[in-house]
Write a protein that holds these residues in place. Structure first.
Motif, PDB file in Angstrom:
ATOM      1  N   GLU A 150       0.823  -1.071  -0.064  1.00 60.00           N
ATOM      2  CA  GLU A 150      -0.170  -0.238  -0.104  1.00 60.00           C
ATOM      3  C   GLU A 150       0.917   0.960  -0.015  1.00 60.00           C
ATOM      4  OE1 GLU A 150      -3.127  -0.016   2.724  1.00 60.00           O
ATOM      5  OE2 GLU A 150      -2.971  -2.371   2.909  1.00 60.00           O
ATOM      6  N   ARG A 151       0.760   1.998  -0.991  1.00 53.67           N
ATOM      7  CA  ARG A 151       1.744   3.197  -1.253  1.00 53.67           C
ATOM      8  C   ARG A 151       0.906   4.363  -1.438  1.00 53.67           C
ATOM      9  NH1 ARG A 151       3.644  -1.162  -5.177  1.00 53.67           N
ATOM     10  NH2 ARG A 151       5.268  -2.244  -3.989  1.00 53.67           N
ATOM     11  N   TYR A 152       1.384   5.554  -0.567  1.00 53.52           N
ATOM     12  CA  TYR A 152       0.998   6.771  -0.627  1.00 53.52           C
ATOM     13  C   TYR A 152       1.844   7.303  -1.786  1.00 53.52           C
ATOM     14  CZ  TYR A 152      -1.707   7.314   3.764  1.00 53.52           C
ATOM     15  OH  TYR A 152      -2.724   6.944   4.673  1.00 53.52           O
ATOM     16  N   ARG A 153       1.489   8.575  -2.281  1.00 59.59           N
ATOM     17  CA  ARG A 153       2.378   9.373  -3.283  1.00 59.59           C
ATOM     18  C   ARG A 153       3.726   9.715  -2.361  1.00 59.59           C
ATOM     19  NH1 ARG A 153      -2.704  10.686  -6.280  1.00 59.59           N
ATOM     20  NH2 ARG A 153      -3.474  10.937  -4.021  1.00 59.59           N
ATOM     21  N   CYS A 154       4.618   9.890  -3.657  1.00 59.42           N
ATOM     22  CA  CYS A 154       5.987  10.096  -2.979  1.00 59.42           C
ATOM     23  C   CYS A 154       6.154  11.266  -2.488  1.00 59.42           C
ATOM     24  CB  CYS A 154       6.966   9.469  -4.373  1.00 59.42           C
ATOM     25  SG  CYS A 154       7.212   8.260  -4.946  1.00 59.42           S
ATOM     26  N   SER A 155       6.785  11.024  -1.347  1.00 63.63           N
ATOM     27  CA  SER A 155       7.544  12.449  -0.579  1.00 63.63           C
ATOM     28  C   SER A 155       8.434  11.640   0.515  1.00 63.63           C
ATOM     29  CB  SER A 155       6.640  13.206   0.030  1.00 63.63           C
ATOM     30  OG  SER A 155       5.684  12.521   0.958  1.00 63.63           O
ATOM     31  N   ALA A 156       9.536  12.489   0.883  1.00 69.06           N
ATOM     32  CA  ALA A 156      10.343  11.987   1.917  1.00 69.06           C
ATOM     33  C   ALA A 156      10.890  12.937   3.041  1.00 69.06           C
ATOM     34  CB  ALA A 156      11.708  11.423   1.140  1.00 69.06           C
ATOM     35  N   TRP A 157      11.254  12.390   4.016  1.00 70.07           N
ATOM     36  CA  TRP A 157      11.732  13.335   5.127  1.00 70.07           C
ATOM     37  C   TRP A 157      13.051  12.983   5.673  1.00 70.07           C
ATOM     38  CZ3 TRP A 157       9.814  11.955  10.840  1.00 70.07           C
ATOM     39  CH2 TRP A 157      10.288  12.972  11.751  1.00 70.07           C
ATOM     40  N   VAL A 158      14.018  13.993   5.739  1.00 71.84           N
ATOM     41  CA  VAL A 158      15.215  13.888   5.946  1.00 71.84           C
ATOM     42  C   VAL A 158      15.633  14.565   7.388  1.00 71.84           C
ATOM     43  CG1 VAL A 158      17.870  14.375   5.316  1.00 71.84           C
ATOM     44  CG2 VAL A 158      15.945  13.493   3.379  1.00 71.84           C
ATOM     45  N   GLN A 159      16.223  13.631   8.202  1.00 73.41           N
ATOM     46  CA  GLN A 159      16.571  14.398   9.399  1.00 73.41           C
ATOM     47  C   GLN A 159      18.052  14.411   9.845  1.00 73.41           C
ATOM     48  OE1 GLN A 159      13.448  12.729  12.804  1.00 73.41           O
ATOM     49  NE2 GLN A 159      13.470  11.131  11.158  1.00 73.41           N
ATOM     50  N   THR A 160      18.317  15.624  10.138  1.00 77.01           N
ATOM     51  CA  THR A 160      19.871  15.610  10.688  1.00 77.01           C
ATOM     52  C   THR A 160      19.882  16.030  12.035  1.00 77.01           C
ATOM     53  OG1 THR A 160      20.151  17.879   9.968  1.00 77.01           O
ATOM     54  CG2 THR A 160      20.398  16.194   8.244  1.00 77.01           C
ATOM     55  N   ASP A 161      21.104  16.357  12.548  1.00 76.47           N
ATOM     56  CA  ASP A 161      21.247  16.863  13.883  1.00 76.47           C
ATOM     57  C   ASP A 161      20.575  18.361  13.976  1.00 76.47           C
ATOM     58  OD1 ASP A 161      22.523  14.439  14.537  1.00 76.47           O
ATOM     59  OD2 ASP A 161      24.740  15.359  14.202  1.00 76.47           O
ATOM     60  N   LYS A 162      20.616  18.910  12.717  1.00 70.97           N
ATOM     61  CA  LYS A 162      20.425  20.502  12.773  1.00 70.97           C
ATOM     62  C   LYS A 162      19.059  20.573  11.772  1.00 70.97           C
ATOM     63  CE  LYS A 162      24.815  22.302  14.059  1.00 70.97           C
ATOM     64  NZ  LYS A 162      25.853  23.115  13.657  1.00 70.97           N
ATOM     65  N   SER A 163      18.577  19.815  11.312  1.00 69.25           N
ATOM     66  CA  SER A 163      17.433  20.106  10.469  1.00 69.25           C
ATOM     67  C   SER A 163      16.427  18.957   9.849  1.00 69.25           C
ATOM     68  CB  SER A 163      18.101  20.690   8.984  1.00 69.25           C
ATOM     69  OG  SER A 163      18.931  19.708   8.554  1.00 69.25           O
ATOM     70  N   SER A 164      15.148  19.498   9.821  1.00 66.23           N
ATOM     71  CA  SER A 164      14.484  18.731   9.269  1.00 66.23           C
ATOM     72  C   SER A 164      13.960  18.903   7.970  1.00 66.23           C
ATOM     73  CB  SER A 164      12.953  18.525  10.211  1.00 66.23           C
ATOM     74  OG  SER A 164      12.003  18.094   9.792  1.00 66.23           O
ATOM     75  N   ILE A 165      14.049  18.107   6.921  1.00 68.98           N
ATOM     76  CA  ILE A 165      14.012  18.668   5.599  1.00 68.98           C
ATOM     77  C   ILE A 165      12.958  17.686   4.932  1.00 68.98           C
ATOM     78  CG2 ILE A 165      15.108  19.004   3.171  1.00 68.98           C
ATOM     79  CD1 ILE A 165      17.730  19.129   4.986  1.00 68.98           C
ATOM     80  N   LEU A 166      11.963  18.341   4.111  1.00 70.56           N
ATOM     81  CA  LEU A 166      10.903  17.613   3.437  1.00 70.56           C
ATOM     82  C   LEU A 166      11.182  17.597   1.730  1.00 70.56           C
ATOM     83  CD1 LEU A 166       8.010  16.291   3.673  1.00 70.56           C
ATOM     84  CD2 LEU A 166       7.119  18.666   3.148  1.00 70.56           C
ATOM     85  N   ILE A 167      10.923  16.391   1.314  1.00 71.44           N
ATOM     86  CA  ILE A 167      11.171  16.296  -0.099  1.00 71.44           C
ATOM     87  C   ILE A 167       9.913  16.150  -0.857  1.00 71.44           C
ATOM     88  CG2 ILE A 167      12.260  15.452  -2.424  1.00 71.44           C
ATOM     89  CD1 ILE A 167      14.549  14.337  -0.476  1.00 71.44           C
ATOM     90  N   ASP A 168       9.230  17.043  -1.445  1.00 72.61           N
ATOM     91  CA  ASP A 168       7.931  17.014  -1.940  1.00 72.61           C
ATOM     92  C   ASP A 168       6.714  16.999  -0.879  1.00 72.61           C
ATOM     93  OD1 ASP A 168       8.733  17.316  -4.625  1.00 72.61           O
ATOM     94  OD2 ASP A 168       8.688  15.246  -5.109  1.00 72.61           O
ATOM     95  N   THR A 169       5.603  17.565  -1.395  1.00 74.10           N
ATOM     96  CA  THR A 169       4.536  17.539  -0.545  1.00 74.10           C
ATOM     97  C   THR A 169       3.312  16.891  -1.345  1.00 74.10           C
ATOM     98  OG1 THR A 169       3.700  19.954  -1.335  1.00 74.10           O
ATOM     99  CG2 THR A 169       5.271  19.491   0.594  1.00 74.10           C
ATOM    100  N   SER A 170       3.114  15.575  -1.080  1.00 72.87           N
ATOM    101  CA  SER A 170       2.140  14.872  -1.971  1.00 72.87           C
ATOM    102  C   SER A 170       0.704  15.007  -1.542  1.00 72.87           C
ATOM    103  CB  SER A 170       2.556  13.123  -1.879  1.00 72.87           C
ATOM    104  OG  SER A 170       1.946  12.902  -0.554  1.00 72.87           O
ATOM    105  N   PRO A 171      -0.212  14.609  -2.254  1.00 71.54           N
ATOM    106  CA  PRO A 171      -1.597  14.637  -2.001  1.00 71.54           C
ATOM    107  C   PRO A 171      -2.069  14.074  -0.448  1.00 71.54           C
ATOM    108  CG  PRO A 171      -1.471  13.999  -4.103  1.00 71.54           C
ATOM    109  CD  PRO A 171       0.029  13.760  -3.402  1.00 71.54           C
ATOM    110  N   GLU A 172      -1.118  13.096   0.064  1.00 73.23           N
ATOM    111  CA  GLU A 172      -1.222  12.599   1.442  1.00 73.23           C
ATOM    112  C   GLU A 172      -0.468  13.338   2.318  1.00 73.23           C
ATOM    113  OE1 GLU A 172      -2.586   9.574  -1.705  1.00 73.23           O
ATOM    114  OE2 GLU A 172      -0.801  10.366  -1.381  1.00 73.23           O
ATOM    115  N   PHE A 173       0.080  14.483   2.059  1.00 74.98           N
ATOM    116  CA  PHE A 173       0.891  14.806   2.937  1.00 74.98           C
ATOM    117  C   PHE A 173       0.478  15.113   4.492  1.00 74.98           C
ATOM    118  CE2 PHE A 173       2.546  19.094   4.679  1.00 74.98           C
ATOM    119  CZ  PHE A 173       4.060  18.552   5.192  1.00 74.98           C
ATOM    120  N   ARG A 174      -0.461  15.600   4.425  1.00 72.83           N
ATOM    121  CA  ARG A 174      -1.334  15.637   6.155  1.00 72.83           C
ATOM    122  C   ARG A 174      -1.072  14.342   6.789  1.00 72.83           C
ATOM    123  NH1 ARG A 174      -5.772  14.684   8.729  1.00 72.83           N
ATOM    124  NH2 ARG A 174      -6.925  13.813   6.763  1.00 72.83           N
TER     125      ARG A 174
END
Length: 252
Positions: free
Chosen positions: A32-56
């Protein structure tokens, strides 16, 4: 650095609207797969790649409490439709969120979400500061390199974030871009289906060939359709290449 796959499905998701194709899920939640997006966490930052229709929904189940930066790959709706839901983070963080993307996609965002921008901005709507990116930039503790690739005839952006490379909706990779990919530790790349000859996406056999040519030690495939079964496909993949699935978190 951590990467969480928020969504790994095609533009229609898996299963599609109406539940068509549900019979192919085989009782495995990884299918089961939502549309593509990804979350990158580092020591100092929270980065989002794309905001898919299921983002919420993606942010709720992943527990994302802070977004410091958004990277947008291109303007197709399966990658931007959730942009409006960033406003909850504006309210909590009491600030705009920087957003990096290409010049063409920046113009498309301003046109499609015109109520978020300019002198007629709707009160309380999402607030993002769009920056056009065409060369490497530093953000907190990461180096971000835009990676032009071809989605059929459309030039879109992938991104290298330190030792992570993220490429979605890719059909071909120019050699100039490939130079910036080699040497990474993790490659994320779209691999739509087993059947050949799709005009705008790599198939799984094509993606395997490309991944092996780039020589990145760990590769994860995304953007799969409902006929790509996680267990069956995983058994056929070469060493070092895996299928990603929604909510998978990896360390880089």
């Amino acid at each position: 650095m951590k990467l969480t796959f928020l969504g790994t499905g095609t533009s229609m998701g898996v299963p599609v609207a109406g539940g068509f194709g549900s019979e192919h899920l085989e009782g495995d939640s990884r299918n089961e797969r939502y549309r593509c997006s990804a979350w990158v966490q580092t020591d100092k930052s929270s980065i989002l790649i794309d905001t898919s229709p299921e983002f919420r929904l993606q942010t709720i189940r992943a527990g994302i409490k802070q977004i410091d930066l958004v990277l947008i790959t291109h303007e197709h709706m399966d990658h931007i439709a959730g942009l409006d839901d960033l406003r909850a983070y504006n309210y909590k963080q009491k600030s705009s969120i920087p957003l990096y993307t290409s010049a063409r996609t920046a113009q498309s965002l301003k046109k499609r979400f015109d109520y978020m921008f300019g002198e007629h901005k709707y009160p309380g709507s999402t607030s993002v500061e769009i920056h056009e990116i065409d060369e490497p930039v530093s953000f907190e503790d990461v180096q971000i390199t835009p990676l032009p690739v071809h989605h059929g005839n459309l030039k879109i952006l992938g991104y290298r974030i330190n030792d992570l490379v993220y490429l979605t909706d890719v059909k071909s990779i120019p050699e100039e871009t490939a130079r910036f990919i080699r040497g990474a530790r993790v490659l994320v790349m779209s691999a739509l289906r087993w059947e050949p000859n799709h005009p705008t996406h790599l198939t799984i056999p094509e993606a395997i060939e490309v991944a092996q040519s780039l020589g990145v030690p760990r590769t994860y495939f995304i953007h799969m359709n409902s006929y790509v079964h996680h267990k069956k496909t995983s058994a056929k993949l070469p060493k070092g290449i895996e299928l990603a699935y929604d909510q998978l978190t990896i360390e880089i």
